[in-house]
Design a protein around this motif. Structure first.
Motif, PDB file in Angstrom:
ATOM      1  N   ASP A   1       0.820  -1.220   0.000  1.00  0.00           N
ATOM      2  CA  ASP A   1       0.000   0.000   0.000  1.00  0.00           C
ATOM      3  C   ASP A   1       0.854   1.271   0.000  1.00  0.00           C
TER       4      ASP A   1
ATOM      5  N   ASP B   1      -0.921   1.854  -5.989  1.00  0.00           N
ATOM      6  CA  ASP B   1      -2.270   2.405  -5.847  1.00  0.00           C
ATOM      7  C   ASP B   1      -3.182   2.057  -7.021  1.00  0.00           C
TER       8      ASP B   1
ATOM      9  N   SER C   1      -3.809  -8.785   2.780  1.00  0.00           N
ATOM     10  CA  SER C   1      -4.564  -7.754   3.499  1.00  0.00           C
ATOM     11  C   SER C   1      -5.876  -8.259   4.072  1.00  0.00           C
TER      12      SER C   1
ATOM     13  N   ARG D   1      -5.966   5.933  -4.252  1.00  0.00           N
ATOM     14  CA  ARG D   1      -5.991   4.540  -4.688  1.00  0.00           C
ATOM     15  C   ARG D   1      -7.273   4.213  -5.443  1.00  0.00           C
TER      16      ARG D   1
END
Length: 317
Positions: free
Chosen positions: A110, A114, A129, A177
């Motif tokens: 992260d 993006d 994630s 993002r």
């Protein structure tokens, strides 16, 4: 042993930053509920490194994440009570180091990345994630095995896909993002500029509809595995799936325009869903049956085709 102070802080973090997950966590048995507070708080500590209010450089963020990795794995001492509690809990519940590694790797992604070209690329990111979170929860529930892992991975991805679809505006405005895969956007003629301008074109709505159906396939896969979890955890996980999927009802009600306002599941709606889910659960005790009767996810792929701004949204595979 995790102290009461560490537990209170972890619980407060969850209640402040994860309302939807907090509703469902309360239904878990104490043996699972308390470590779940610590897990979630640790995830938020990591997330704050890359999405916090301060504005560190990319190098500083990577350095913080590497320090967090070492502390979480017990390779370095920490003065953060949440991280200390997680490190201790990881050993107690035999949470695989590999899941912590892949989670921190996703947070590090992260920092630099993006945009995602394909769904496979996005799925690789979500393996750390989101799916890693589901796998860690299996360890806490004492349910980690080859049969429970794939549904847990699918449900973790489903929850995160719902978040991505709900938070398109927040992600692009606050963090720059875009999580809608480029291949999906291109198929419907959606440009990055349109998303940055928060322009809900017909193509954007069609792209959202396609990705919503993809998320719902993940929900079906994940819910089908709930019956393999311990009896005292099944209802809480089922209710969590119902709550997260409820955002899809709001997205469809807005005809896939999530730029004007994000769909929200408030306390009253959550309470009503709890009552309805509980009633059906008492009748069948079958997660799949209850999910189909209560959730916003249709029980088959073509169960919904909400109207778009100029008529029907095409069914795109």
């Amino acid at each position: 042993m995790v102290t009461d102070q560490q537990l209170r802080r972890s619980k407060a973090i969850q209640q402040r930053t994860g309302r939807t997950f907090s509703f469902a966590t309360r239904l878990l048995p104490e043996r699972v509920r308390h470590p779940t507070y610590v897990l979630y708080a640790f995830f938020r500590v990591a997330d704050e490194v890359v999405d916090g209010d301060d504005d560190p450089s990319a190098a500083e963020q990577r350095e913080r994440l590497e320090r967090l990795r070492a502390e979480a794995l017990g390779r370095k001492d920490t003065d953060d009570p949440v991280v200390a509690a997680f490190a201790e809990m990881r050993e107690e519940y035999d949470i695989p180091e590999s899941e912590v590694e892949v989670f921190i790797d996703a947070m590090a992604e992260d920092v630099e990345k993006d945009r995602y070209e394909t769904y496979d690329e996005l799925a690789s990111y979500m393996r750390g994630s989101a799916a890693a979170v589901g796998v860690m929860m299996l360890s806490v529930m004492d349910a980690a095995n080859e049969a429970t892992r794939p549904p847990a991975v699918a449900l973790g991805e489903a929850f995160q896909l719902t978040n991505f679809l709900r938070d398109v505006r927040e992600d692009v405005e606050d963090h720059g993002r875009i999580y809608l895969p480029a291949t999906t956007r291109e198929r419907h003629g959606v440009t990055e500029a349109q998303i940055r301008r928060c322009n809900p074109t017909k193509g954007f709505r069609a792209a959202m509809a396609e990705e919503l159906r993809r998320a719902e396939r993940k929900y079906r896969e994940g819910v089908a595995g709930i019956e393999q979890l311990p009896d005292d955890c099944q209802f809480a996980v089922l209710y969590a799936a119902v709550l997260y999927a409820e955002h899809h009802r709001g997205i469809r009600a807005r005809e896939y325009d999530v730029f004007g306002s994000s769909p929200d599941v408030g306390p009253l709606r959550a309470a009503w869903l709890w009552a309805k889910t509980r009633w059906h659960w008492r009748r069948s005790r079958d997660p799949v049956t209850v999910f189909h009767k209560v959730s916003a996810v249709p029980d088959r792929e073509d169960g919904h085709d909400a109207p778009g701004p100029t008529g029907g949204v095409p069914h795109v595979e």
